[in-house]
Motif scaffolding. Structure first.
Motif, short mmCIF file in Angstrom:
data_model
loop_
_atom_site.label_atom_id
_atom_site.label_comp_id
_atom_site.label_asym_id
_atom_site.label_seq_id
_atom_site.Cartn_x
_atom_site.Cartn_y
_atom_site.Cartn_z
N LEU A 1 0.86 -1.18 0.00
CA LEU A 1 0.00 0.00 0.00
C LEU A 1 0.90 1.23 0.00
O LEU A 1 1.76 1.38 0.87
CB LEU A 1 -0.89 -0.02 1.25
CG LEU A 1 -1.97 1.05 1.33
CD1 LEU A 1 -3.04 0.81 0.28
CD2 LEU A 1 -2.60 1.07 2.72
N ARG A 2 0.72 2.12 -1.00
CA ARG A 2 1.57 3.30 -1.14
C ARG A 2 0.71 4.55 -1.25
O ARG A 2 -0.03 4.69 -2.24
CB ARG A 2 2.43 3.20 -2.42
CG ARG A 2 3.20 1.89 -2.59
CD ARG A 2 4.31 1.81 -1.60
NE ARG A 2 5.18 0.65 -1.75
CZ ARG A 2 5.39 -0.24 -0.78
NH1 ARG A 2 4.75 -0.15 0.37
NH2 ARG A 2 6.24 -1.23 -0.96
N PRO A 3 0.77 5.44 -0.27
CA PRO A 3 -0.02 6.67 -0.38
C PRO A 3 0.51 7.57 -1.50
O PRO A 3 1.72 7.61 -1.75
CB PRO A 3 0.16 7.34 0.98
CG PRO A 3 1.27 6.63 1.66
CD PRO A 3 1.56 5.36 0.96
N LEU A 4 -0.38 8.26 -2.17
CA LEU A 4 0.01 9.16 -3.25
C LEU A 4 -0.15 10.60 -2.78
O LEU A 4 -0.83 10.88 -1.81
CB LEU A 4 -0.87 8.90 -4.48
CG LEU A 4 -0.77 7.48 -5.03
CD1 LEU A 4 -1.86 7.23 -6.07
CD2 LEU A 4 0.61 7.24 -5.64
N ASN A 5 0.50 11.51 -3.51
CA ASN A 5 0.39 12.92 -3.16
C ASN A 5 -0.93 13.49 -3.69
O ASN A 5 -1.54 12.94 -4.59
CB ASN A 5 1.59 13.68 -3.73
CG ASN A 5 1.84 14.97 -3.00
OD1 ASN A 5 1.09 15.32 -2.09
ND2 ASN A 5 2.87 15.69 -3.40
N LEU A 6 -1.30 14.62 -3.10
CA LEU A 6 -2.61 15.23 -3.36
C LEU A 6 -3.07 15.26 -4.80
O LEU A 6 -4.17 14.85 -5.12
CB LEU A 6 -2.57 16.69 -2.84
CG LEU A 6 -2.45 16.83 -1.33
CD1 LEU A 6 -2.40 18.31 -0.98
CD2 LEU A 6 -3.61 16.13 -0.66
N SER A 7 -2.19 15.77 -5.67
CA SER A 7 -2.62 16.04 -7.04
C SER A 7 -2.68 14.77 -7.90
O SER A 7 -3.26 14.77 -8.98
CB SER A 7 -1.64 17.00 -7.69
OG SER A 7 -0.35 16.43 -7.74
N MET A 8 -2.09 13.70 -7.43
CA MET A 8 -1.82 12.57 -8.32
C MET A 8 -3.05 11.73 -8.63
O MET A 8 -3.79 11.33 -7.74
CB MET A 8 -0.73 11.68 -7.71
CG MET A 8 0.60 12.41 -7.60
SD MET A 8 1.79 11.52 -6.57
CE MET A 8 2.19 10.14 -7.60
N ASP B 1 19.24 17.15 -14.52
CA ASP B 1 18.01 17.07 -13.71
C ASP B 1 16.81 17.47 -14.58
O ASP B 1 16.95 18.26 -15.50
CB ASP B 1 18.14 18.02 -12.51
CG ASP B 1 17.06 17.75 -11.47
OD1 ASP B 1 16.50 16.64 -11.48
OD2 ASP B 1 16.78 18.66 -10.67
N ILE B 2 15.66 16.90 -14.28
CA ILE B 2 14.43 17.24 -15.00
C ILE B 2 13.42 17.77 -13.98
O ILE B 2 13.27 17.16 -12.91
CB ILE B 2 13.80 16.00 -15.69
CG1 ILE B 2 14.84 15.14 -16.38
CG2 ILE B 2 12.64 16.41 -16.61
CD1 ILE B 2 15.16 15.50 -17.78
N ASP B 3 12.77 18.84 -14.32
CA ASP B 3 11.74 19.37 -13.42
C ASP B 3 10.44 18.61 -13.66
O ASP B 3 9.82 18.75 -14.72
CB ASP B 3 11.55 20.87 -13.69
CG ASP B 3 10.59 21.51 -12.71
OD1 ASP B 3 9.92 20.77 -11.94
OD2 ASP B 3 10.47 22.75 -12.71
N VAL B 4 10.04 17.79 -12.70
CA VAL B 4 8.86 16.92 -12.90
C VAL B 4 7.66 17.40 -12.10
O VAL B 4 6.69 16.67 -11.92
CB VAL B 4 9.16 15.45 -12.52
CG1 VAL B 4 10.21 14.87 -13.44
CG2 VAL B 4 9.57 15.33 -11.06
N ARG B 5 7.73 18.62 -11.59
CA ARG B 5 6.67 19.07 -10.70
C ARG B 5 5.41 19.50 -11.45
O ARG B 5 5.17 20.67 -11.67
CB ARG B 5 7.17 20.22 -9.83
CG ARG B 5 8.20 19.76 -8.79
CD ARG B 5 8.84 20.92 -8.10
NE ARG B 5 9.54 21.77 -9.07
CZ ARG B 5 10.05 22.95 -8.80
NH1 ARG B 5 9.91 23.48 -7.61
NH2 ARG B 5 10.67 23.65 -9.73
N THR B 6 4.63 18.52 -11.90
CA THR B 6 3.30 18.88 -12.41
C THR B 6 2.28 18.14 -11.56
O THR B 6 2.17 18.43 -10.39
CB THR B 6 3.13 18.55 -13.91
OG1 THR B 6 3.43 17.22 -14.12
CG2 THR B 6 3.98 19.45 -14.77
N ARG B 7 1.57 17.17 -12.11
CA ARG B 7 0.55 16.50 -11.30
C ARG B 7 0.96 15.11 -10.85
O ARG B 7 0.74 14.73 -9.71
CB ARG B 7 -0.76 16.40 -12.09
CG ARG B 7 -1.48 17.72 -12.29
CD ARG B 7 -2.86 17.47 -12.87
NE ARG B 7 -2.81 16.47 -13.92
CZ ARG B 7 -2.57 16.75 -15.21
NH1 ARG B 7 -2.39 17.99 -15.61
NH2 ARG B 7 -2.51 15.79 -16.10
#
Ligand SMILES: *[C@@H]1O[C@H](CO)[C@@H](O)[C@H](O)[C@H]1NC(C)=O
Ligand SMILES: *[C@@H]1O[C@H](CO)[C@@H](O)[C@H](O)[C@H]1NC(C)=O
Ligand SMILES: *[C@@H]1O[C@H](CO)[C@@H](O)[C@H](O)[C@H]1NC(C)=O
Ligand SMILES: *[C@@H]1O[C@H](CO)[C@@H](O)[C@H](O)[C@H]1NC(C)=O
Ligand SMILES: *[C@@H]1O[C@H](CO)[C@@H](O)[C@H](O)[C@H]1NC(C)=O
Length: 421
Positions: free
Chosen positions: A171-178, A242-248
């Motif tokens: 069981l893996r919790p996900l972040n809000l937007s995902m 590095d890649i900026d992956v901060r979307t959803r």
């Protein structure tokens, strides 16, 4: 001086990252089914707990010739061959999103007449038919859910051949937007494909590279009818930047650092999707990881399957993401795919470079099935709590679906009602 401040930055960055990762990991639940002890997996640093204390049924079986040497696959739990269901209960926070994963590796060397075939359920919802065809393969089933209550049941039942079994439950919790969808009150998302293109080896990418521990399959790990029909001129590229992956969806940087490019103007793949045709949520992950010259452009379109709105739009990754080395993540909220998915990206006439693709993800909408009427369940639970310790208080999961407890009779209505005890 420049070096110094750079390394200071890196250290702060690392500290921040590990704090975030640690906070995720303490909430991970990893159950080694049939395992004989609790341990920390040295290859990931994740804590695994044995199901010995919580699963009263079935028996621990040593797996012959486990594929690879991950500790979780040295044993499995085999359940009796009967018409009952066997359930694990996992605690959740209501309305929080999670990735739930169940895996199955049968193991063994000599061929058996018939390997196990049985059903997997999440609460009352049919999740998958587990069919072992290759004893050395780890069969992975993943479901993305928004927790309907403060716990979920993962149940195994209804074997048609062999004895039902399980290797791991995670069981893996996900972040809000995902993985938000417009349909999450009535549908779970069953993961049908999650592919890392241009991967550096056949190995999956997962935790710790992915802080959410999704499994990103390597595009080098070709199975029958899975990722075939690659266009000629397809090349693999990678970067260490590095890649900026901060979307959803926060795909792991490692997955975004590799890609395939159709140098002859076309990228194409074909893959079979289990349990399709169906409606799905689909994601494409793009990041420009080549340094294009001022005279070079990369523009392409989704040519097939034709999807209005998407097939007409020109993808220019760096422009869409507002920069190179930055994620652009177009997604399709509800698209109908057939059993065979074949897709083609083709460059536009005015583009100098061919299409590029870092990763895809396809999740099938799985209708949430009704659990037994909650008032009936409340009465049952009250009865059970009064007779603590009896054999029948060990029954888990929903009283009626997928298989009813021996001491209750259920109606075949939706939701099911308890008609007799
Ligand atoms: C394993 O860990 C679980 C959860 O922390 C605990 O309940 C159980 O007693 C432990 N089992 C052993 C054998 O230490
Ligand atoms: C979780 O999402 C929030 C915003 O939705 C973001 O600020 C945060 O960095 C994310 N955390 C991780 C670990 O990705
Ligand atoms: C997706 O679209 C189809 C066709 O318009 C519709 O019937 C269905 O309810 C939508 N949602 C899901 C989750 O399938
Ligand atoms: C762009 O210019 C560079 C050098 O100026 C050259 O090597 C390259 O081939 C050019 N690309 C195209 C598509 O014309
Ligand atoms: C794109 O990036 C530039 C600088 O990198 C910034 O000035 C601009 O506001 C960004 N545009 C959008 C739409 O985010």
């Amino acid at each position: 001086m420049v070096l110094f401040s750079h390394s200071l930055l890196t250290i702060t960055h690392l500290l921040f990252l590990s704090a975030v990762v640690l906070c995720q990991v303490t909430e991970f639940i990893s159950v080694d089914c049939g395992g004989t002890s609790n341990y920390t997996d040295p290859s990931t640093g994740l804590a695994w707990i044995s199901d010995q204390g919580t699963m009263k049924y079935g028996k621990s079986v040593i797996v012959e010739n486990p594929n690879g040497n991950r500790m979780q696959y040295r044993t499995r739990r085999d359940f009796p061959i009967d018409n009952k269901k066997y359930c694990y209960t996992l605690s959740t926070k209501e309305r929080r999103r999670y990735l739930v994963r169940a895996t199955f590796q049968y193991g063994g060397s000599e061929s058996v007449d018939s390997y196990p075939k049985f059903q997997l359920y999440l609460d009352a919802t049919r999740w998958s038919t587990v069919t072992v065809l290759d004893a050395s393969r780890v069969y992975v089933n993943e479901m993305i859910i928004r927790a309907p209550s403060d716990s979920i049941d993962v149940c195994i039942c209804c074997a048609t051949t062999g004895s039902p079994f399980i290797s791991t439950l995670e069981l893996r919790p996900l972040n809000l937007s995902m993985y938000a969808t417009d349909f999450e009150d009535s549908f779970f998302l069953k993961v049908a494909a999650r592919v890392n293109f241009g991967a550096s080896s056949k190995d999956d990418v997962r935790y710790p590279d992915d802080p959410y521990d999704r499994i990103w399959e390597s595009d080098l790990d070709r199975r029958q009818n899975y990722l075939v029909g690659e266009a000629p001129g397809t090349v693999r590229i990678s970067t260490s930047k590095d890649i900026d992956v901060r979307t959803r969806e926060y795909p792991p940087v490692k997955v975004m650092q590799t890609a395939v490019v159709g140098t002859e103007g076309v990228l194409s793949y074909r893959l079979n999707l289990e349990d399709f045709p169906a409606n799905a949520r689909a994601y494409a992950y793009f990041a420009e990881i080549e340094d294009l010259g001022a005279n070079e452009t990369r523009k392409f379109k989704l040519q097939h399957p034709y999807m209005p709105d998407y097939s007409n739009a020109v993808v220019n990754i760096a422009e869409n993401a507002n920069g190179s080395y930055t994620l652009y993540e177009p997604s399709y909220m509800n698209v109908t795919f057939s059993f065979i998915l074949s897709f083609v990206f083709a460059k536009t006439r005015d583009s100098t470079e061919g299409p590029l693709l870092n990763a895809i993800e396809i999740n099938k909408y799985q209708k949430i099935a009704a659990k037994t009427d909650w008032q009936d369940v409340t009465v049952l639970e009250a009865l059970r709590s009064m007779s603590d310790g009896s054999e029948w208080t060990n029954d888990r999961g929903d009283p009626c679906v997928p298989a009813h407890w021996e001491w209750v009779t259920c109606s075949s209505t939706t939701p099911p009602r308890i008609t007799k005890m």
